[in-house]
Design a protein around this motif. Structure first.
Motif, short mmCIF file in Angstrom:
data_model
loop_
_atom_site.label_atom_id
_atom_site.label_comp_id
_atom_site.label_asym_id
_atom_site.label_seq_id
_atom_site.Cartn_x
_atom_site.Cartn_y
_atom_site.Cartn_z
N GLU A 1 -19.37 -22.35 -34.57
CA GLU A 1 -18.60 -21.89 -33.42
C GLU A 1 -18.82 -22.76 -32.19
N PHE B 1 -7.28 -24.82 -28.33
CA PHE B 1 -7.12 -24.31 -29.68
C PHE B 1 -8.41 -23.66 -30.19
N ILE B 2 -9.53 -24.05 -29.61
CA ILE B 2 -10.82 -23.62 -30.17
C ILE B 2 -11.60 -22.74 -29.21
N ASP C 1 -11.42 -19.60 -29.01
CA ASP C 1 -11.66 -18.31 -29.66
C ASP C 1 -12.47 -18.56 -30.93
N ASP D 1 -13.02 -16.79 -33.36
CA ASP D 1 -12.39 -16.24 -34.57
C ASP D 1 -11.11 -17.00 -34.94
N SER D 2 -10.76 -18.00 -34.15
CA SER D 2 -9.54 -18.75 -34.40
C SER D 2 -9.62 -19.52 -35.71
N LYS D 3 -8.48 -19.65 -36.35
CA LYS D 3 -8.45 -20.43 -37.59
C LYS D 3 -8.78 -21.89 -37.32
N TRP D 4 -8.65 -22.34 -36.06
CA TRP D 4 -8.93 -23.75 -35.76
C TRP D 4 -10.42 -24.05 -35.77
N THR E 1 -0.20 -21.50 -34.89
CA THR E 1 -0.85 -20.46 -34.09
C THR E 1 -2.26 -20.17 -34.61
N LYS E 2 -3.10 -19.64 -33.73
CA LYS E 2 -4.47 -19.29 -34.11
C LYS E 2 -4.50 -18.23 -35.19
N GLU E 3 -3.49 -17.37 -35.18
CA GLU E 3 -3.48 -16.23 -36.10
C GLU E 3 -3.09 -16.61 -37.52
N GLU F 1 -4.96 -23.48 -42.95
CA GLU F 1 -5.80 -24.45 -42.26
C GLU F 1 -5.25 -25.86 -42.44
#
Length: 468
Positions: A29, A66-67, A69, A71-74, A324-326, A330
């Motif tokens: 993280e 983009f990063i 969060d 929990d973001s997929k990024w 999007t993050k959601e 990947e």
């Protein structure tokens, strides 16, 4: 050429990247955020050069969003990159593409633009050869024939000249560039401060080439694939899909960075943007994907392959959704035609890039086969000042709506006008196509796309949605 200070900065970036990568492995993280901070640290903007370095710095700053969060997929994407790609390749990418090309080189190109009042790019595409082991339906490269080549010495000279103009990012197209893979590796090794990418059909990737890529560290591949076996092989020939899958397996095994190059047509657009297809690419090790709108280039081009305007609207929304993050996929997709709002519309004619074909003709775009200059007859600097490129500089952006960026596909009147004004000639040596013929094929499409594009432009938050 890089100064002692630049070399010291490159070394510091690599050291910082190694440290941050190790941090990612221990604490994903915060580690991914540290990677971005390393690049931000070495991309300061002084008052003197702020207007020239702003775009490169902003690109890194924007990525940091983009990063933000955990929990973001990024974040997961970043960890995947760290785990799947060789560490030295990643540090080289940061030093070469982010710093040398995207920051220092871009600033130099922008200074030259202001000084000479014409375009200077930060990316250069060239075709080592027109030869190809495939003949894909609708491929613009097939229009050139199969007997043309840029010599190693000429390609080396182009890169040497380019570096003096601030160009540290080189893309190989074709033909099939890996027909010349020994020369490509040799150039990567000699110009170790540059970043290289090859757009390839992937069928010539083998164990030895993977080892060569791992040795030089500064070459990535964008592999052409048009869908699953049925869709892909219908354009590229039986058995091609299986060879591409094997190439991806080899690249992943060697921890090499690679992506895909996807031409979307009326026939495959739903497949190549589906969850099933994209997850297959992710599982194979693909980290990014270039999407290219089919262009009806060439006298024999199939108009049936042009996506409908409804299909184009759908892919506009789909690519943004994937980013999007959601969205759990990947992979980083980029749409050459529909992402114009992020790069100021048309990027050709030396604004951000140019194309040199295997005959040496210096063209504004890989899809615009007209020129008034040949690199065999003049320097790269002089070729950038050719009349056709000057017209590009004077007319860009060709439309206030950046979702209508191209002087051919969405604004065909501009290309006809520029070719006529400058006396540019077709660079297709087998079957020359007039600009009038090419643009007539795009006229109805442009008319149908205009109201949809204007609607999307306004919805995206741009108040000046009216076309030029």
């Amino acid at each position: 050429m890089p100064s002692l200070k630049d070399n010291a900065t490159r070394a510091a970036i690599r050291t910082g990247m190694h440290f941050a990568i190790n941090h990612v492995k221990k604490n994903p993280e915060t580690g991914i955020q540290d990677l971005v901070k390393v690049l931000q640290k070495y991309m300061p903007s002084t008052k003197e050069d702020a207007k020239y370095t702003r775009r490169g710095k902003n690109a890194v700053d924007n990525f940091s969003r983009f990063i933000d969060d955990s929990d973001s997929k990024w974040i997961k994407y970043g960890v995947r990159v760290i785990n799947e790609v060789d560490e030295d390749i990643l540090t080289t990418l940061a030093a070469n593409l982010a710093y040398e090309a995207g920051y220092r080189g871009l600033a130099q190109a922008r200074k030259l633009r202001d000084e000479y009042h014409t375009n200077f790019p930060w990316v250069l595409l060239m075709d080592p050869t027109s030869a190809c082991n495939l003949r894909c339906t609708g491929c613009w490269a097939a229009e050139y024939g199969h007997k043309l080549n840029l010599s190693y010495e000429l390609m080396d000279s182009i890169i040497e000249q380019g570096k003096k103009l601030g160009i540290y990012f080189y893309l190989y197209t074709g033909g099939e560039p890996l027909v010349r893979k020994d020369d490509i590796i040799k150039l990567c090794k000699k110009h170790s401060e540059c970043e290289f990418m090859a757009f390839t059909n992937g069928t010539l990737v083998d164990e030895k080439f993977c080892k060569d890529m791992l040795a030089v560290k500064n070459l990535t591949l964008a592999i052409s694939v048009e869908g699953f076996a049925e869709e892909n092989d219908s354009r590229r020939g039986a058995g091609t899909f299986e060879k591409v899958m094997h190439a991806m397996d080899l690249l992943k095994q060697h921890k090499l960075l690679f992506g895909t190059s996807i031409c979307y047509t009326s026939k495959n657009i739903e497949t190549v943007t589906s969850d099933k297809f994209l997850q297959m690419l992710v599982d194979k090790g693909v980290l990014y994907s270039w999407y290219f709108h089919y262009m009806p280039v060439g006298n024999d081009a199939s108009l049936e392959l042009l996506p409908s305007v409804e299909q184009r609207k759908a892919i506009y929304h789909r690519i943004r959704s994937i980013r999007t993050k959601e969205n759990p996929l990947e992979i980083m997709p980029m749409d050459f035609q529909n992402d114009g709002e992020y790069v100021g519309g048309c990027i050709a004619g030396g604004k951000n890039y140019l194309h040199i074909n295997a005959n040496g003709d210096v063209e504004p775009c890989v899809f615009i086969h007209y020129s008034t200059a040949n690199i065999k007859d003049m320097s790269l600097f002089d070729a950038l000042k050719q009349p056709l490129f000057n017209d590009y500089h004077d007319h860009q952006a060709f439309n206030k709506n950046m979702l209508r960026p191209c002087p051919m596909l969405e604004n065909p009147g501009f290309l006809k006008k520029m070719v006529a004004e400058t006396g540019a000639k077709s660079t297709d040596l087998q079957s020359p196509e007039t600009a009038d013929h090419l643009c007539e094929k795009c006229a109805e499409y442009a008319k149908q796309w205009a109201p949809i594009a204007d609607e999307l432009w306004k919805e995206s938050g741009h108040a000046d949605g009216a076309a030029k």
